[in-house]
Scaffold this active site. Sequence first.
Site, PDB file in Angstrom:
ATOM      1  N   PHE A  88       0.865  -1.177   0.000  1.00 33.80           N
ATOM      2  CA  PHE A  88       0.000   0.000   0.000  1.00 33.80           C
ATOM      3  C   PHE A  88       0.898   1.223   0.000  1.00 33.80           C
ATOM      4  O   PHE A  88       1.771   1.352   0.854  1.00 33.80           O
ATOM      5  CB  PHE A  88      -0.860  -0.026   1.270  1.00 33.80           C
ATOM      6  CG  PHE A  88      -1.975   0.975   1.259  1.00 33.80           C
ATOM      7  CD1 PHE A  88      -3.275   0.583   0.956  1.00 33.80           C
ATOM      8  CD2 PHE A  88      -1.736   2.311   1.546  1.00 33.80           C
ATOM      9  CE1 PHE A  88      -4.306   1.499   0.947  1.00 33.80           C
ATOM     10  CE2 PHE A  88      -2.761   3.237   1.535  1.00 33.80           C
ATOM     11  CZ  PHE A  88      -4.057   2.826   1.237  1.00 33.80           C
ATOM     12  N   GLN A 129       1.096  12.468  -0.179  1.00 32.04           N
ATOM     13  CA  GLN A 129       0.905  11.980   1.193  1.00 32.04           C
ATOM     14  C   GLN A 129       0.406  13.083   2.127  1.00 32.04           C
ATOM     15  O   GLN A 129       0.560  14.268   1.832  1.00 32.04           O
ATOM     16  CB  GLN A 129       2.233  11.444   1.749  1.00 32.04           C
ATOM     17  CG  GLN A 129       2.615  10.097   1.171  1.00 32.04           C
ATOM     18  CD  GLN A 129       4.004   9.638   1.598  1.00 32.04           C
ATOM     19  OE1 GLN A 129       4.621  10.196   2.498  1.00 32.04           O
ATOM     20  NE2 GLN A 129       4.510   8.610   0.930  1.00 32.04           N
ATOM     21  N   LYS A 186      -2.531  14.017   2.918  1.00 32.93           N
ATOM     22  CA  LYS A 186      -3.714  14.783   2.486  1.00 32.93           C
ATOM     23  C   LYS A 186      -4.992  13.955   2.654  1.00 32.93           C
ATOM     24  O   LYS A 186      -6.016  14.262   2.056  1.00 32.93           O
ATOM     25  CB  LYS A 186      -3.563  15.179   1.008  1.00 32.93           C
ATOM     26  CG  LYS A 186      -2.385  16.097   0.715  1.00 32.93           C
ATOM     27  CD  LYS A 186      -2.334  16.404  -0.780  1.00 32.93           C
ATOM     28  CE  LYS A 186      -1.410  17.549  -1.106  1.00 32.93           C
ATOM     29  NZ  LYS A 186       0.004  17.170  -1.134  1.00 32.93           N
ATOM     30  N   GLY A 187      -4.883  12.880   3.392  1.00 39.97           N
ATOM     31  CA  GLY A 187      -6.070  12.037   3.613  1.00 39.97           C
ATOM     32  C   GLY A 187      -6.324  11.053   2.476  1.00 39.97           C
ATOM     33  O   GLY A 187      -7.314  10.325   2.504  1.00 39.97           O
ATOM     34  N   LEU A 188      -5.427  10.997   1.493  1.00 37.39           N
ATOM     35  CA  LEU A 188      -5.698  10.131   0.325  1.00 37.39           C
ATOM     36  C   LEU A 188      -5.437   8.657   0.624  1.00 37.39           C
ATOM     37  O   LEU A 188      -6.134   7.781   0.112  1.00 37.39           O
ATOM     38  CB  LEU A 188      -4.876  10.597  -0.879  1.00 37.39           C
ATOM     39  CG  LEU A 188      -5.225  12.004  -1.347  1.00 37.39           C
ATOM     40  CD1 LEU A 188      -4.320  12.437  -2.497  1.00 37.39           C
ATOM     41  CD2 LEU A 188      -6.692  12.082  -1.785  1.00 37.39           C
ATOM     42  N   GLY A 189      -4.433   8.388   1.481  1.00 35.78           N
ATOM     43  CA  GLY A 189      -4.182   6.999   1.881  1.00 35.78           C
ATOM     44  C   GLY A 189      -5.424   6.442   2.569  1.00 35.78           C
ATOM     45  O   GLY A 189      -5.867   5.326   2.282  1.00 35.78           O
ATOM     46  N   SER A 190      -6.004   7.237   3.463  1.00 35.52           N
ATOM     47  CA  SER A 190      -7.219   6.791   4.169  1.00 35.52           C
ATOM     48  C   SER A 190      -8.348   6.523   3.179  1.00 35.52           C
ATOM     49  O   SER A 190      -9.077   5.547   3.307  1.00 35.52           O
ATOM     50  CB  SER A 190      -7.688   7.854   5.156  1.00 35.52           C
ATOM     51  OG  SER A 190      -6.624   8.285   5.938  1.00 35.52           O
ATOM     52  N   GLU A 208      -0.737  -7.295   5.295  1.00 34.86           N
ATOM     53  CA  GLU A 208       0.578  -7.945   5.418  1.00 34.86           C
ATOM     54  C   GLU A 208       1.584  -6.983   6.051  1.00 34.86           C
ATOM     55  O   GLU A 208       1.839  -5.902   5.499  1.00 34.86           O
ATOM     56  CB  GLU A 208       1.052  -8.344   4.007  1.00 34.86           C
ATOM     57  CG  GLU A 208       2.374  -9.060   4.002  1.00 34.86           C
ATOM     58  CD  GLU A 208       2.828  -9.404   2.585  1.00 34.86           C
ATOM     59  OE1 GLU A 208       2.013  -9.359   1.650  1.00 34.86           O
ATOM     60  OE2 GLU A 208       4.025  -9.691   2.433  1.00 34.86           O
TER      61      GLU A 208
HETATM   62  N1  ACO Z   1       3.532   8.435  10.302  1.00 34.78           N
HETATM   63  C1  ACO Z   1       2.578   8.355  11.268  1.00 34.78           C
HETATM   64  N2  ACO Z   1       1.259   8.474  11.008  1.00 34.78           N
HETATM   65  C2  ACO Z   1       0.882   8.648   9.740  1.00 34.78           C
HETATM   66  C3  ACO Z   1       1.814   8.741   8.682  1.00 34.78           C
HETATM   67  C4  ACO Z   1       3.189   8.623   9.015  1.00 34.78           C
HETATM   68  N3  ACO Z   1       4.136   8.689   8.064  1.00 34.78           N
HETATM   69  N4  ACO Z   1       1.144   8.915   7.540  1.00 34.78           N
HETATM   70  C5  ACO Z   1      -0.166   8.947   7.865  1.00 34.78           C
HETATM   71  N5  ACO Z   1      -0.323   8.786   9.180  1.00 34.78           N
HETATM   72  C6  ACO Z   1      -1.577   8.719   9.933  1.00 34.78           C
HETATM   73  C7  ACO Z   1      -1.870  10.002  10.561  1.00 34.78           C
HETATM   74  O1  ACO Z   1      -2.579   9.718  11.760  1.00 34.78           O
HETATM   75  C8  ACO Z   1      -2.784  10.663   9.580  1.00 34.78           C
HETATM   76  O2  ACO Z   1      -3.582  11.552  10.227  1.00 34.78           O
HETATM   77  P1  ACO Z   1      -3.260  13.142  10.162  1.00 34.78           P
HETATM   78  O3  ACO Z   1      -4.173  13.633   9.115  1.00 34.78           O
HETATM   79  O4  ACO Z   1      -3.580  13.591  11.531  1.00 34.78           O
HETATM   80  O5  ACO Z   1      -1.819  13.294   9.784  1.00 34.78           O
HETATM   81  C9  ACO Z   1      -3.575   9.496   9.054  1.00 34.78           C
HETATM   82  O6  ACO Z   1      -2.633   8.429   9.067  1.00 34.78           O
HETATM   83  C10 ACO Z   1      -4.153   9.641   7.661  1.00 34.78           C
HETATM   84  O7  ACO Z   1      -3.185  10.044   6.786  1.00 34.78           O
HETATM   85  P2  ACO Z   1      -3.387  10.108   5.209  1.00 34.78           P
HETATM   86  O8  ACO Z   1      -3.080  11.491   4.753  1.00 34.78           O
HETATM   87  O9  ACO Z   1      -4.697   9.524   4.842  1.00 34.78           O
HETATM   88  O10 ACO Z   1      -2.272   9.111   4.784  1.00 34.78           O
HETATM   89  P3  ACO Z   1      -1.329   9.205   3.491  1.00 34.78           P
HETATM   90  O11 ACO Z   1      -2.091   9.570   2.295  1.00 34.78           O
HETATM   91  O12 ACO Z   1      -0.133  10.007   3.801  1.00 34.78           O
HETATM   92  O13 ACO Z   1      -0.912   7.671   3.372  1.00 34.78           O
HETATM   93  C11 ACO Z   1       0.729   6.036   3.928  1.00 34.78           C
HETATM   94  C12 ACO Z   1      -0.308   7.017   4.474  1.00 34.78           C
HETATM   95  C13 ACO Z   1       0.052   5.038   3.029  1.00 34.78           C
HETATM   96  C14 ACO Z   1       1.364   5.290   5.089  1.00 34.78           C
HETATM   97  C15 ACO Z   1       1.772   6.865   3.119  1.00 34.78           C
HETATM   98  O14 ACO Z   1       2.419   7.736   3.996  1.00 34.78           O
HETATM   99  C16 ACO Z   1       2.790   6.018   2.392  1.00 34.78           C
HETATM  100  O15 ACO Z   1       2.523   5.520   1.322  1.00 34.78           O
HETATM  101  N6  ACO Z   1       4.006   5.865   2.986  1.00 34.78           N
HETATM  102  C17 ACO Z   1       5.104   5.177   2.348  1.00 34.78           C
HETATM  103  C18 ACO Z   1       4.826   3.688   2.101  1.00 34.78           C
HETATM  104  C19 ACO Z   1       4.287   2.998   3.298  1.00 34.78           C
HETATM  105  O16 ACO Z   1       4.784   3.154   4.401  1.00 34.78           O
HETATM  106  N7  ACO Z   1       3.228   2.186   3.065  1.00 34.78           N
HETATM  107  C20 ACO Z   1       2.599   1.361   4.056  1.00 34.78           C
HETATM  108  C21 ACO Z   1       3.420   0.154   4.262  1.00 34.78           C
HETATM  109  S1  ACO Z   1       2.541  -1.143   5.051  1.00 34.78           S
HETATM  110  C22 ACO Z   1       1.818  -2.013   3.758  1.00 34.78           C
HETATM  111  O17 ACO Z   1       2.158  -1.803   2.622  1.00 34.78           O
HETATM  112  C23 ACO Z   1       0.725  -2.971   4.060  1.00 34.78           C
END
Ligand code: ACO
Length: 366
Positions: free
Chosen positions: A253, A260, A262-266, A288
């Site tokens: 994922f 990142q 911007k709430g798009l991962g959620s 996983e």
């Molecule tokens: N560290 C801690 N908390 C985080 C992080 C981070 N790097 N990123 C997001 N969050 C949490 C926060 O609580 C955030 O809330 P906020 O709005 O108060 O910051 C909440 O998640 C929602 O964040 P989104 O904006 O929806 O998340 P985003 O679009 O940034 O996606 C993701 C999160 C997928 C982890 C992204 O940062 C990413 O792709 N990172 C690199 C790759 C990675 O780590 N992927 C997950 C590996 S696990 C797997 O693949 C199953």
Amino acid sequence: MSHDDWTANANQTVVVSLVAPNTNSESGLRTIGSFHPKFTYPIFGDDEAIFGYRKLQIELRYSAWDMRPNLNISYSKKFPGQGDTQAADIKEILHDFLPEVAFQNPRDFEAAIRQDHSGWTPPGKLVTSFDSGDKRLEVWKGSLGDPTVNQLLRRIQIFVPFFIEGGTAIDVDEPDADRWTVYFLYEEKKSTEFGKSEYIFAGYSTVYRFFLYQKPTITEASNGQQDQSKKDLVLNGDFDLSDLPCRTRISQFLVIPSFQGKGLGSKLYNVVYQDYLQHPQTVEITVEDPNEAFDDMRDIADLRFLRTTPEFNALHLNTSLLIPKSGPAPKDILDNAAAEAVRRKYKIAPRQFYRVLEMHLMSKLS
Ligand code: ACO
């Protein structure tokens, strides 16, 4: 001359960028976003260092819509080999992580991506679209068995070592490719270049469905036949695996850095989760090896969703039992059967469900 003079930090040296044709120039490209990898140790070794070059730059450009990659390596000087000490063969190293098209001549890449790509849409089928701030986003999904999905995934697999610590890339050639579904997140915007929609890659998730071996019932076990015959049908290929109950696992994922936070991962997670909540064969949705960032994101997303359901909201702690005046500690502070029924209905794995439930119940107490 020390070795350090010839050693570059791989994380800083590699620059990944998304590019598209430039409206204001005959030949140029515009960069939509660029970023460095977070990790390079799976590629260049534990020190994340590349030996043998001065002023080394490794540029990995992607056409923003179909993620066609192009590798461009430049440097001012290369280390003159001394016995066993040789400059790293960067192309050779990257061959294990990039498809052949990435090694095309940069001029051919630029010419190819300047072709009219209006009308291009992401592979698979459109699942949903939504607005986020001033952006319009779309989620598309398709089977890894679809050649266009397969090609796109092959091109971006290097993002796994770049961004997911301990992550493993998928074997895109595996025979049961149809058990993999890939979700693509794209920004969709009106192009000034072609006057039509332009797609910018923003992230993706891969999902695998495991055939779920369900314990035979006592009667099935005692005659020992029914279950074996079902297995034989599967092994002989006479039975469609997609009809069997499965555990659905989110495997990789990723949201690319410029999108990142911007709430798009959620949003992407919710789309995948809701898709499998509606999928009759899926018994449970798991993840996983989630990392901390993913766990945080998923906890909030699961909690938000579960709080919209009456069954989850009905779960409560029997606080009158919390501080017993005398006698043994109470066992029934929570209606465990009701909690388990909610968990099964919403297909969340036990550890995740009870963690989120605890957060919910604790927040009610304070
Ligand atoms: N560290 C801690 N908390 C985080 C992080 C981070 N790097 N990123 C997001 N969050 C949490 C926060 O609580 C955030 O809330 P906020 O709005 O108060 O910051 C909440 O998640 C929602 O964040 P989104 O904006 O929806 O998340 P985003 O679009 O940034 O996606 C993701 C999160 C997928 C982890 C992204 O940062 C990413 O792709 N990172 C690199 C790759 C990675 O780590 N992927 C997950 C590996 S696990 C797997 O693949 C199953």
